[in-house]
Design an enzyme around this catalytic site. Structure first.
Site, short mmCIF file in Angstrom:
data_model
loop_
_atom_site.label_atom_id
_atom_site.label_comp_id
_atom_site.label_asym_id
_atom_site.label_seq_id
_atom_site.Cartn_x
_atom_site.Cartn_y
_atom_site.Cartn_z
N LYS A 1 -11.15 26.81 -9.09
CA LYS A 1 -12.31 27.63 -9.46
C LYS A 1 -12.21 28.05 -10.93
O LYS A 1 -13.21 28.08 -11.65
CB LYS A 1 -12.41 28.88 -8.57
CG LYS A 1 -12.79 28.62 -7.13
CD LYS A 1 -14.18 28.02 -6.94
CE LYS A 1 -15.31 28.99 -7.25
NZ LYS A 1 -16.65 28.42 -6.89
N THR B 1 -15.13 33.49 -8.31
CA THR B 1 -14.32 34.43 -7.53
C THR B 1 -13.44 35.32 -8.42
O THR B 1 -13.07 34.92 -9.54
CB THR B 1 -13.42 33.63 -6.56
OG1 THR B 1 -12.47 34.50 -5.96
CG2 THR B 1 -12.65 32.53 -7.28
N ASP B 2 -13.05 36.48 -7.88
CA ASP B 2 -12.09 37.33 -8.60
C ASP B 2 -10.69 36.71 -8.62
O ASP B 2 -9.83 37.12 -9.41
CB ASP B 2 -12.04 38.74 -7.99
CG ASP B 2 -11.64 38.78 -6.52
OD1 ASP B 2 -11.42 37.71 -5.91
OD2 ASP B 2 -11.54 39.90 -5.97
N GLU B 3 -10.46 35.71 -7.74
CA GLU B 3 -9.10 35.13 -7.65
C GLU B 3 -8.70 34.41 -8.93
O GLU B 3 -7.52 34.14 -9.14
CB GLU B 3 -9.00 34.19 -6.45
CG GLU B 3 -9.26 34.90 -5.14
CD GLU B 3 -8.58 34.24 -3.95
OE1 GLU B 3 -7.74 33.36 -4.14
OE2 GLU B 3 -8.92 34.64 -2.82
N TYR C 1 -6.72 26.68 -4.77
CA TYR C 1 -8.13 27.08 -4.74
C TYR C 1 -8.52 27.81 -6.03
O TYR C 1 -9.49 27.44 -6.71
CB TYR C 1 -8.42 27.97 -3.52
CG TYR C 1 -9.69 28.77 -3.64
CD1 TYR C 1 -10.93 28.15 -3.57
CD2 TYR C 1 -9.67 30.16 -3.87
CE1 TYR C 1 -12.12 28.88 -3.71
CE2 TYR C 1 -10.84 30.89 -4.00
CZ TYR C 1 -12.06 30.25 -3.92
OH TYR C 1 -13.22 30.97 -4.07
P1 NAD Z 1 -18.09 28.33 2.37
O1 NAD Z 1 -16.85 27.52 2.45
O2 NAD Z 1 -18.48 29.19 3.53
O3 NAD Z 1 -19.35 27.37 2.10
C1 NAD Z 1 -19.28 26.29 1.20
C2 NAD Z 1 -20.50 25.40 1.43
O4 NAD Z 1 -20.44 24.33 0.46
C3 NAD Z 1 -20.54 24.76 2.81
O5 NAD Z 1 -21.83 24.84 3.35
C4 NAD Z 1 -20.13 23.31 2.56
O6 NAD Z 1 -20.72 22.40 3.47
C5 NAD Z 1 -20.65 23.11 1.13
N1 NAD Z 1 -19.91 22.06 0.41
C6 NAD Z 1 -18.56 21.93 0.31
N2 NAD Z 1 -18.26 20.85 -0.43
C7 NAD Z 1 -19.44 20.31 -0.83
C8 NAD Z 1 -19.80 19.19 -1.65
N3 NAD Z 1 -18.85 18.39 -2.17
N4 NAD Z 1 -21.10 18.93 -1.85
C9 NAD Z 1 -22.06 19.73 -1.32
N5 NAD Z 1 -21.79 20.78 -0.52
C10 NAD Z 1 -20.50 21.08 -0.30
O7 NAD Z 1 -17.97 29.19 1.05
P2 NAD Z 1 -18.48 30.67 0.76
O8 NAD Z 1 -17.51 31.64 1.28
O9 NAD Z 1 -19.90 30.76 1.16
O10 NAD Z 1 -18.38 30.69 -0.83
C11 NAD Z 1 -19.45 30.22 -1.64
C12 NAD Z 1 -19.04 30.29 -3.09
O11 NAD Z 1 -18.72 31.63 -3.44
C13 NAD Z 1 -17.82 29.44 -3.42
O12 NAD Z 1 -18.04 28.85 -4.67
C14 NAD Z 1 -16.69 30.45 -3.48
O13 NAD Z 1 -15.70 30.02 -4.39
C15 NAD Z 1 -17.41 31.68 -3.98
N6 NAD Z 1 -16.83 32.97 -3.57
C16 NAD Z 1 -16.58 33.23 -2.25
C17 NAD Z 1 -16.11 34.49 -1.87
C18 NAD Z 1 -15.85 34.86 -0.43
O14 NAD Z 1 -15.32 35.93 -0.15
N7 NAD Z 1 -16.20 34.00 0.56
C19 NAD Z 1 -15.88 35.46 -2.84
C20 NAD Z 1 -16.14 35.15 -4.18
C21 NAD Z 1 -16.63 33.91 -4.52
O1 DAU Z 2 -11.17 37.15 -3.33
C1 DAU Z 2 -12.26 36.32 -3.05
C2 DAU Z 2 -11.86 35.19 -2.11
O2 DAU Z 2 -11.89 35.72 -0.78
C3 DAU Z 2 -12.80 34.00 -2.22
O3 DAU Z 2 -12.73 33.46 -3.51
C4 DAU Z 2 -12.44 32.95 -1.19
O4 DAU Z 2 -13.36 31.87 -1.25
C5 DAU Z 2 -12.52 33.58 0.18
O5 DAU Z 2 -12.17 32.62 1.17
C6 DAU Z 2 -11.62 34.81 0.27
O6 DAU Z 2 -10.25 34.36 0.20
P1 DAU Z 2 -9.07 35.09 0.99
O7 DAU Z 2 -7.90 34.19 1.05
O8 DAU Z 2 -8.83 36.44 0.42
O9 DAU Z 2 -9.71 35.28 2.45
P2 DAU Z 2 -8.97 35.35 3.87
O10 DAU Z 2 -9.96 35.91 4.84
O11 DAU Z 2 -8.35 34.04 4.22
O12 DAU Z 2 -7.79 36.39 3.65
C7 DAU Z 2 -8.02 37.75 3.32
C8 DAU Z 2 -6.66 38.44 3.22
O13 DAU Z 2 -6.10 38.54 4.56
C9 DAU Z 2 -5.63 37.67 2.41
O14 DAU Z 2 -4.83 38.60 1.69
C10 DAU Z 2 -4.78 36.94 3.45
C11 DAU Z 2 -4.85 37.87 4.66
N1 DAU Z 2 -4.83 37.21 5.97
C12 DAU Z 2 -5.71 36.18 6.22
C13 DAU Z 2 -5.75 35.56 7.45
C14 DAU Z 2 -6.71 34.41 7.70
C15 DAU Z 2 -3.99 37.68 6.99
O15 DAU Z 2 -3.23 38.63 6.78
N2 DAU Z 2 -4.03 37.07 8.22
C16 DAU Z 2 -4.87 36.02 8.49
O16 DAU Z 2 -4.84 35.48 9.63
#
Ligand code: NAD
Ligand code: DAU
Length: 352
Positions: free
Chosen positions: A163, A133-135, A159
């Site tokens: 990562k 992630t960019d985080e 988180y």
């Molecule tokens: P998600 O939470 O939707 O999915 C995670 C999946 O991993 C789920 O299916 C869960 O059942 C499985 N899982 C969790 N713990 C496990 C374990 N111990 N063993 C096996 N399976 C397990 O996550 P996502 O949003 O699809 O993100 C996927 C990856 O991409 C993550 O590594 C996250 O850090 C990264 N990422 C996400 C975002 C985003 O915006 N969602 C952005 C950048 C990077």
């Molecule tokens: O930047 C990449 C990340 O994006 C990934 O690494 C994470 O796995 C993914 O979950 C996502 O994280 P965020 O925390 O950014 O996602 P979220 O949708 O929870 O929040 C997006 C932005 O919106 C964040 O600045 C918090 C804000 N937010 C979120 C919720 C749920 C609100 O203002 N209100 C809300 O109710």
């Protein structure tokens, strides 16, 4: 290619599984523990393919992972499984350390044992792709800066710290043991099959239910949004064309404040599904306490991926958001049971 995808029942993992089955000749071995975030309904059609298999396994179970690598004769690993929700990491960091840090360590150990058993040719082809992630880069000021692959790590939340640690482990397994690893760091994804408690689906579904739309703080925090299908295409290029030892930033070049994201969702819904009384969904917006440790801004420079892998997003934020809203309007059968089971409308991430 036989690609082991971890977390293939999650939001991005399921997009990767669908992409690989629908658009490539690769076979997919999905390894997922099926936590609250995993939904096999997201990959029902892809799962019917004879190039797909599924193992409900925890990535911390190194022996099972090694056994799957051997019996399935895996050629590439795409490691997405993680605890991924920032707000939940504030309330309960233990699972994040266990899965993201220890689980990645177990995955690396299993992959290294397996890789060492392969022929020279198969070792050269093998890749361990860690999806991150960019985080990990931390907090940018509102008015300057952008994350490149050389930006120092400065994670802020449990988180992102977990990562960041897992990214370091992956690099160490490359430098120390020679495992051919690649890392990608991506910005915020959105699109179909996004878990209903995340910002964009939450706002769409709360609006449809005439519930408040909670914006943290003043809504000034900036995220860089990428349509999930564009991410899945990028990940295929990283795992097939990425150079071992390298990392690649992936982003949508679509910086938006959270408030403007929420307002845009409201405006699109006003057109697509007008409210009964004729008011705008914007009237439902409410400002709530900020997320503890909330990073102000993330912004990705994805020029390396464009230059070296030939990747560029297809969707703009406006086109991707419009498709996303249409998808939620058409797919209540997917989101309703998940929202009812896992998300009761409670505010997460306030326990700091
Ligand atoms: P998600 O939470 O939707 O999915 C995670 C999946 O991993 C789920 O299916 C869960 O059942 C499985 N899982 C969790 N713990 C496990 C374990 N111990 N063993 C096996 N399976 C397990 O996550 P996502 O949003 O699809 O993100 C996927 C990856 O991409 C993550 O590594 C996250 O850090 C990264 N990422 C996400 C975002 C985003 O915006 N969602 C952005 C950048 C990077
Ligand atoms: O930047 C990449 C990340 O994006 C990934 O690494 C994470 O796995 C993914 O979950 C996502 O994280 P965020 O925390 O950014 O996602 P979220 O949708 O929870 O929040 C997006 C932005 O919106 C964040 O600045 C918090 C804000 N937010 C979120 C919720 C749920 C609100 O203002 N209100 C809300 O109710």
């Amino acid at each position: 290619m036989k690609i082991l995808v971890t977390g293939g029942a999650g939001f991005i993992g399921s997009a990767v599984v669908r992409h690989l089955i629908e658009n490539t000749a690769a076979s997919v071995v999905n390894v997922d523990k099926l936590t609250y975030a995993g939904n096999l309904s997201s990959i029902a059609r892809a799962a019917a393919s004879d190039r797909y298999s599924f193992h409900q396994v925890d990535i911390c179970d190194e022996a099972r992972i090694l056994d799957i690598l051997r019996t399935e004769q895996v050629t590439h690993v795409m490691h997405l499984a993680a605890e991924s929700h920032v707000d939940r990491s504030i309330d309960g960091p233990a699972a994040f350390i266990e899965t993201n840090l220890v689980g990645t360590f177990r995955m690396l150990n299993a992959a290294l044992s397996y890789w060492r058993e392969l022929s020279e040719d198969a070792r050269a082809e093998f890749r361990f792709h860690h999806i991150s992630t960019d985080e990990v880069f931390g907090d940018l000021p509102f008015d300057s800066g952008i994350f490149t692959e050389d930006t120092p790590y400065a994670p802020s939340s449990p988180y992102s710290a977990s990562k960041a640690g897992s990214d370091h482990l992956v690099r160490a397994w490359h430098h120390t043991y020679g495992l051919p690893t690649v890392v990608s760091n991506c910005s915020n994804n959105y699109g179909p099959y996004h878990f209903p408690e995340k910002l964009i689906p939450l706002v769409i579904l709360n609006a449809l239910h005439e519930k408040p739309l909670p914006v943290y703080g003043k809504g000034a925090n900036v995220r860089d949004w990428l349509y999930v299908k564009d991410h899945a295409r990028a990940l295929e290029l990283v795992v097939t064309k990425g150079v071992p030892g390298e990392s690649y930033n992936i982003g949508g070049n679509a910086e938006r404040t959270n408030l403007s994201v929420v307002e845009t969702v409201c405006d699109l819904l006003d057109t697509k599904r007008p409210r009964a009384g004729g008011q705008s969904y914007r009237d439902l917006i409410g400002f709530v306490a900020d997320r503890p440790g909330h990073d102000r801004r993330y912004a990705i420079d994805a020029s390396k991926a464009e230059r070296e892998l030939g990747w560029r997003p297809v969707e703009t934020f406006d086109s991707g958001l419009s498709k996303t809203i249409d998808w939620y309007l058409d797919n209540e059968a997917w989101w309703r049971p998940i929202r009812e089971k896992n998300y009761a409308g409670e505010r997460l991430g306030q326990s700091a």
